[in-house]
Design an enzyme around this catalytic site. Structure first.
Site, mmCIF file in Angstrom:
data_model
loop_
_atom_site.group_PDB
_atom_site.id
_atom_site.type_symbol
_atom_site.label_atom_id
_atom_site.label_comp_id
_atom_site.label_asym_id
_atom_site.label_seq_id
_atom_site.Cartn_x
_atom_site.Cartn_y
_atom_site.Cartn_z
ATOM 1 N N LEU A 144 0.852 -1.206 0.000
ATOM 2 C CA LEU A 144 0.000 0.000 0.000
ATOM 3 C C LEU A 144 0.885 1.253 0.000
ATOM 4 C CD1 LEU A 144 -3.149 0.596 0.174
ATOM 5 C CD2 LEU A 144 -2.657 1.307 2.510
ATOM 6 N N ILE A 147 1.042 3.821 -5.444
ATOM 7 C CA ILE A 147 0.084 3.254 -6.406
ATOM 8 C C ILE A 147 -0.999 2.464 -5.662
ATOM 9 C CG2 ILE A 147 -0.213 1.783 -8.435
ATOM 10 C CD1 ILE A 147 2.746 2.322 -9.125
ATOM 11 N N ARG A 167 5.272 -4.442 4.940
ATOM 12 C CA ARG A 167 6.163 -4.844 6.044
ATOM 13 C C ARG A 167 5.888 -4.017 7.287
ATOM 14 N NH1 ARG A 167 11.415 -4.123 2.521
ATOM 15 N NH2 ARG A 167 10.098 -2.335 2.034
ATOM 16 N N ARG A 223 5.419 -6.662 -10.435
ATOM 17 C CA ARG A 223 6.468 -7.309 -11.225
ATOM 18 C C ARG A 223 6.134 -8.783 -11.291
ATOM 19 N NH1 ARG A 223 7.798 -3.077 -13.134
ATOM 20 N NH2 ARG A 223 9.774 -1.989 -12.882
ATOM 21 N N ASP A 247 -0.693 -8.202 -15.657
ATOM 22 C CA ASP A 247 -0.044 -7.244 -16.557
ATOM 23 C C ASP A 247 1.451 -7.529 -16.660
ATOM 24 O OD1 ASP A 247 0.128 -4.912 -18.207
ATOM 25 O OD2 ASP A 247 0.878 -3.761 -16.491
ATOM 26 N N GLU A 252 9.230 -11.697 -19.129
ATOM 27 C CA GLU A 252 8.678 -10.851 -20.205
ATOM 28 C C GLU A 252 9.700 -10.664 -21.315
ATOM 29 O OE1 GLU A 252 7.394 -7.221 -18.361
ATOM 30 O OE2 GLU A 252 6.187 -8.310 -16.915
ATOM 31 N N HIS A 270 2.277 -5.858 -20.130
ATOM 32 C CA HIS A 270 2.927 -4.872 -19.256
ATOM 33 C C HIS A 270 2.640 -3.430 -19.718
ATOM 34 C CE1 HIS A 270 6.500 -4.221 -16.309
ATOM 35 N NE2 HIS A 270 5.596 -3.261 -16.219
HETATM 36 O O1 A2R Z 1 6.768 -2.845 3.221
HETATM 37 P P1 A2R Z 1 6.683 -1.361 3.350
HETATM 38 O O2 A2R Z 1 6.119 -0.933 4.664
HETATM 39 O O3 A2R Z 1 7.975 -0.687 2.976
HETATM 40 O O4 A2R Z 1 5.587 -0.928 2.239
HETATM 41 C C1 A2R Z 1 5.872 -0.946 0.852
HETATM 42 C C2 A2R Z 1 5.459 -2.251 0.171
HETATM 43 N N1 A2R Z 1 6.504 -3.276 0.209
HETATM 44 C C3 A2R Z 1 6.317 -4.522 0.690
HETATM 45 N N2 A2R Z 1 5.243 -5.111 1.205
HETATM 46 C C4 A2R Z 1 5.378 -6.397 1.650
HETATM 47 N N3 A2R Z 1 6.527 -7.090 1.567
HETATM 48 C C5 A2R Z 1 7.650 -6.536 1.043
HETATM 49 N N4 A2R Z 1 8.782 -7.242 0.971
HETATM 50 C C6 A2R Z 1 7.556 -5.187 0.569
HETATM 51 N N5 A2R Z 1 8.443 -4.322 0.008
HETATM 52 C C7 A2R Z 1 7.782 -3.175 -0.201
HETATM 53 O O5 A2R Z 1 5.231 -1.875 -1.193
HETATM 54 C C8 A2R Z 1 4.971 0.056 0.143
HETATM 55 O O6 A2R Z 1 3.714 0.113 0.764
HETATM 56 C C9 A2R Z 1 4.791 -0.519 -1.251
HETATM 57 C C10 A2R Z 1 5.611 0.217 -2.302
HETATM 58 O O7 A2R Z 1 5.143 1.517 -2.395
HETATM 59 P P2 A2R Z 1 5.969 2.699 -3.088
HETATM 60 O O8 A2R Z 1 7.384 2.628 -2.685
HETATM 61 O O9 A2R Z 1 5.220 3.966 -2.860
HETATM 62 O O10 A2R Z 1 5.964 2.300 -4.615
HETATM 63 P P3 A2R Z 1 4.899 2.680 -5.772
HETATM 64 O O11 A2R Z 1 5.215 4.003 -6.339
HETATM 65 O O12 A2R Z 1 3.524 2.440 -5.264
HETATM 66 O O13 A2R Z 1 5.282 1.589 -6.863
HETATM 67 C C11 A2R Z 1 5.231 0.196 -6.564
HETATM 68 C C12 A2R Z 1 5.711 -0.660 -7.706
HETATM 69 C C13 A2R Z 1 6.950 -0.221 -8.443
HETATM 70 O O14 A2R Z 1 8.135 -0.481 -7.757
HETATM 71 C C14 A2R Z 1 6.857 -1.013 -9.737
HETATM 72 O O15 A2R Z 1 7.433 -2.282 -9.580
HETATM 73 C C15 A2R Z 1 5.372 -1.182 -9.926
HETATM 74 O O16 A2R Z 1 4.766 -0.675 -8.730
HETATM 75 O O17 A2R Z 1 4.945 -0.450 -11.035
#
Ligand code: A2R
Length: 309
Positions: A144, A147, A167, A223, A247, A252, A270
């Site tokens: 969360l 995006i 996390r 991903r 997607d 890919e 994608h």
């Molecule tokens: O886990 P947290 O508290 O850091 O929350 C992040 C979560 N996240 C995870 N959740 C569970 N297990 C993990 N190992 C884990 N690693 C990260 O994913 C955070 O809520 C979310 C990522 O959010 P943002 O950094 O704001 O990324 P955004 O802009 O929403 O893009 C997400 C992904 C991109 O990296 C592309 O791969 C794709 O959407 O287009």
């Protein structure tokens, strides 16, 4: 002019702006001036392979056209003092639309019913079978962040009850699940929108898929690596998982043939952020980062690892 290495495609608008400040070189150039390349423009899919980075001794900055940068070793970049930027926020709404579109297409069997009309089955066999309502569903968001929140906002008109797994717990009005299997058991639809990379590799494994169950829908706009694709295909084939809207894929643009043969999946190439408008905004930010770095050494949107640099 400084030398810029281009990896992957860029739009004409991006090229026109970059050509005013850089000499652009393609990776395939036989006379690539590796010694003098200071900047790289790439994308989330191609990234920068370690062997390419090793061959660029004066690299100072990598600008990634996309928010996901798991194809770039950001920690290695920090060690070498290389700044990495990406394009967060400008694609939130578009990727959220893709996620909601996939969810709705699964529930309302858009592909099946489209085929029903085109094949003449409607006139021959009568009305199509009923589908499931996408209203008032419990939707679990895996990741969360920027995006993920946009997806939650877009699902509000459908009366969705949002829950989430990350996390760390967030300051949001949704139920938090510290355990992903527990969340999968309680939801109708699971939407994946974490970053890729080792920390999230096959996070959605056979246990999570089985917990989602025969009435469950899996949507992946993050991903391909986040979902165990072999386990996913088996569960869909055996009816242990109901539907999937995908997607992104593990290899890919290769998509498992078994997946393409299944009637209970909706597959996209994608295209989460791939509209003219959103790609223009992403391209502008990608170029703005490069030009600003060239002008004064600062950037607009560093990846988290590089924010202290
Ligand atoms: O886990 P947290 O508290 O850091 O929350 C992040 C979560 N996240 C995870 N959740 C569970 N297990 C993990 N190992 C884990 N690693 C990260 O994913 C955070 O809520 C979310 C990522 O959010 P943002 O950094 O704001 O990324 P955004 O802009 O929403 O893009 C997400 C992904 C991109 O990296 C592309 O791969 C794709 O959407 O287009």
């Amino acid at each position: 002019m400084p030398d810029l290495l281009q990896i992957g495609g860029i739009t004409d608008v991006m090229r026109a702006r970059l050509e005013e400040a850089f000499t652009i070189h393609a990776l395939a150039d036989t006379a690539l001036p590796s010694e003098t390349i200071t900047h790289v423009v790439t994308n989330g899919h191609d990234g920068v392979k370690p062997e390419i980075m090793d061959g660029l001794p004066n690299l100072k900055m990598i600008s990634c056209y996309g928010v996901g940068y798991d194809a770039i070793d950001a920690s290695a970049c920090v060690e070498r003092g290389i700044m990495v930027t990406h394009t967060p926020n400008v694609l939130n709404a578009e990727v959220a639309t893709t996620a909601v579109m996939l969810m709705l297409a699964c529930y309302r069997e858009v592909l099946r019913d489209d085929a029903y009309v085109r094949s003449g089955a409607w006139a021959k066999d009568g009305n199509a079978p009923l589908t499931r309502s996408a209203d008032n569903q419990t939707v679990g968001i895996l990741g969360l962040g920027r995006i993920g929140q946009a997806i939650a906002d877009k699902l509000a008109p459908w009366g969705a009850k949002i829950v989430y797994h990350t996390r760390t717990e967030k300051d949001v009005p949704y139920t938090y699940y510290p355990n992903l299997v527990d969340m999968a058991r309680d939801v109708d639809t699971l939407i994946c929108i974490t970053p890729g990379g080792p920390a999230t590799n096959k996070l959605v494994n056979a246990d999570v898929i089985d917990a989602l169950g025969p009435q469950g829908t899996l949507v992946n706009v993050s991903r391909g690596s986040v979902v165990d694709e072999v386990a996913l295909v088996a569960a869909l084939q055996e009816g242990r998982l109901g539907w999937a809207g995908l997607d992104v894929f593990e290899r890919e643009p290769q998509v498992p043939e078994a997946l393409c043969k299944l009637p209970n999946v909706v597959l996209l190439p994608h295209v989460g952020s791939a509209t003219v408008e959103t790609r223009a905004a992403m391209g502008a930010l990608t170029v703005d980062n490069l030009l600003q770095h060239l002008a004064d050494g600062t950037v607009i949107s560093a990846v988290p690892e590089c924010q202290g640099m």
